[in-house]
Design an enzyme around this catalytic site. Structure first.
Site, PDB file in Angstrom:
ATOM      1  CE1 TYR A 293      25.723  11.236  31.461  1.00  0.00           C
ATOM      2  CE2 TYR A 293      24.791   9.919  33.235  1.00  0.00           C
ATOM      3  CZ  TYR A 293      25.876  10.305  32.474  1.00  0.00           C
ATOM      4  OH  TYR A 293      27.104   9.765  32.713  1.00  0.00           O
TER       5      TYR A 293
ATOM      6  CB  THR B 250      39.187  28.232  28.867  1.00  0.00           C
ATOM      7  OG1 THR B 250      39.958  29.439  28.880  1.00  0.00           O
ATOM      8  CG2 THR B 250      40.067  27.057  28.541  1.00  0.00           C
TER       9      THR B 250
ATOM     10  CD  GLU C 161      25.107  10.527  27.243  1.00  0.00           C
ATOM     11  OE1 GLU C 161      24.047  10.343  27.869  1.00  0.00           O
ATOM     12  OE2 GLU C 161      26.086   9.767  27.260  1.00  0.00           O
TER      13      GLU C 161
ATOM     14  CE  LYS D 111      43.452  29.589  30.540  1.00  0.00           C
ATOM     15  NZ  LYS D 111      42.766  28.521  29.788  1.00  0.00           N
TER      16      LYS D 111
ATOM     17  NE  ARG E  72      39.471  24.692  36.205  1.00  0.00           N
ATOM     18  CZ  ARG E  72      40.368  25.661  36.372  1.00  0.00           C
ATOM     19  NH1 ARG E  72      40.178  26.612  37.246  1.00  0.00           N
ATOM     20  NH2 ARG E  72      41.463  25.687  35.658  1.00  0.00           N
TER      21      ARG E  72
ATOM     22  CG  ASP F  95      43.523  28.148  22.492  1.00  0.00           C
ATOM     23  OD1 ASP F  95      42.760  28.849  23.204  1.00  0.00           O
ATOM     24  OD2 ASP F  95      44.177  27.193  22.944  1.00  0.00           O
TER      25      ASP F  95
HETATM   26  N1  DSN Z   1      46.951  26.086  32.185  1.00  0.00           N
HETATM   27  C1  DSN Z   1      46.496  27.261  31.490  1.00  0.00           C
HETATM   28  C2  DSN Z   1      47.314  28.447  31.796  1.00  0.00           C
HETATM   29  O1  DSN Z   1      47.750  28.562  32.929  1.00  0.00           O
HETATM   30  O2  DSN Z   1      47.518  29.299  30.941  1.00  0.00           O
HETATM   31  C3  DSN Z   1      46.364  27.067  30.043  1.00  0.00           C
HETATM   32  O3  DSN Z   1      45.329  26.185  29.820  1.00  0.00           O
END
Ligand code: DSN
Length: 424
Positions: free
Chosen positions: A62, A236, A64, A239, A245, A210
């Protein structure tokens, strides 16, 4: 602690000994990933180093708060991981923007951005509509964004499949949003962040970008960068960036960063996932290497090669091609719904997701398109030639959907490619 539990800790046992049911799930999923061609544009295949960090003892901790300002003792090692993740993230995007690497996901990064942008409930936000390629958190009515704020949605033009920036500017002048969101989950053309910034400045709006889908391309200079233009940049990490993730938030000023930090913790999250933050640091370190740029170039070239092959085979591609890692194939252009295409391709070892295309006349559960992305196939070593082969296999399957002998041939083709480029 029971003897059974304590012995698990002193003499590590395999998952298959302790929990055969879950071990079977993991094993089956590994085999699925090894033996299918993964074209879901938001997925990728992480390195064993990323998985090792994520599966490490850091999961026990932990922490925080933020490095050197924690609410728990014993944080001296996880502090190092978080500082490394931040430093590498800034180096990756060649930016002095402040960075928060604690967001558990892209959606939570975006929620923190809304809260830090100084918006009150009911304030106006202009984002890309979900059915034209935006994300749930860009104003979809069932998401917090659509419930808590007054949303104006922009989209793409019917004839070009691209954003018309003059129209967007006129819409922003009329709607007077407090925040504009640039970025998408399914948009294959380059986003003009400079123009977005000019529009935001004209109407006095905060600009949030984003860049979740295109972050890897941005890091390699293969897509224009939002840094220098946006007030807040979210992404994110799993990707095109090929990490664990999770989410991450950059802020242009210290003032915004202070608000981001307090909105993330204690605003919407408690303890940060230190094992994930360590894995983010590993992924950013990997992305800083020259091989990552070669990989991202291959991703972009392969997506382009697939889109062009589909066009040669007579299929319509939304916006007529791609500048990035993905595109939408209009499968209704030859009378197949997105749902039917997704299900058929599953049977021949190819994974895609059905997707609405702009101005779709099908309901979301059927859809007229499938979204195709190349990050995962290129991580397993595919290049332009293999990408073209995959497009031809898909085209052949969809055109011969009732001929089992042809479908068997396609399945053999996908298996041969998977065998040629093994993973893990
Ligand atoms: N679910 C994602 C996608 O497939 O693009 C976006 O967060």
């Amino acid at each position: 602690m029971s003897q059974a539990l304590s012995s698990n800790h002193t003499a590590p046992k395999a998952l298959s000994d302790i929990d055969p049911e879950i071990a079977a799930v993991v094993d089956d999923e590994l085999k699925r990933q090894q033996n299918t061609i993964e074209l879901i544009a938001s997925e990728n295949i992480v390195s064993t180093a990323v998985m090792e960090a994520q599966g490490s003892v850091l999961t026990n901790k932990y922490a925080e708060g933020y490095p050197n300002r924690r609410y728990y003792g014993g944080c001296e090692h996880v502090d190092v991981a978080e500082e490394l993740a931040k430093k590498r993230a800034q180096a990756l995007f060649d930016t002095k923007y402040y960075v928060n690497v604690q967001a558990h996901s892209g959606s939570q990064a975006n929620m923190a951005a809304y809260l830090a942008a100084g918006l009150e409930k009911g304030d106006r936000v202009l984002g890309m509509s979900l059915d034209h390629g935006g994300h749930l958190t860009h104003g979809f009515k069932l998401n917090f964004s659509g419930r808590d704020y007054e949303i104006g949605s922009y989209g793409v033009e019917k004839d070009t499949g691209a954003i018309d920036y003059d129209k967007l500017e006129a819409q922003a002048v009329e709607f007077k949003p407090k925040m504009i969101i640039a970025g998408a989950s399914n948009y294959s053309r380059t986003i003009d962040f400079e123009r977005f910034a000019a529009i935001a400045e004209k109407v006095g709006a905060v600009l949030m970008v984003d860049m979740a889908h295109i972050a890897g391309l941005v890091a390699c200079g293969l897509h224009s960068s939002p840094f220098g233009h946006a007030d807040i940049v979210t992404t994110t990490t799993h990707k095109t960036l090929r990490g664990p993730r999770g989410g991450m938030i950059f802020s242009k000023t210290l003032d915004i960063q202070k608000r981001i930090n307090s909105r993330v913790f204690p605003g919407i999250q408690g303890g940060p996932l230190m094992h994930v933050i360590a894995a983010k640091a590993v992924a950013f370190g990997e992305a800083l290497k020259p091989e990552f740029k070669e990989y991202m170039s291959r991703v972009k070239d392969s997506a382009n090669a697939m889109a062009e092959t589909f066009k040669e085979e007579g299929w319509a591609v939304v916006s007529d091609g791609t500048d990035n890692h993905l595109f939408s194939l209009n499968v209704m252009s030859q009378g197949v719904t997105g749902k039917a295409a997704e299900e058929l391709l599953d049977t021949v070892g190819i994974t895609v997701n059905k997707n609405l295309i702009p101005f779709d006349e099908q309901p979301a559960q059927e859809a007229s398109g499938i979204r195709v992305g190349t990050p995962a196939i290129c991580s397993r070593g595919f290049g332009v030639e293999e990408a073209k082969q995959v497009a031809l296999l898909i085209s052949k399957a969809l055109k011969n959907k009732d001929d089992q002998a042809v479908l068997d041939e396609v399945k053999a083709g996908t298996q041969a490619l998977c065998d040629q480029f093994p993973i893990y």
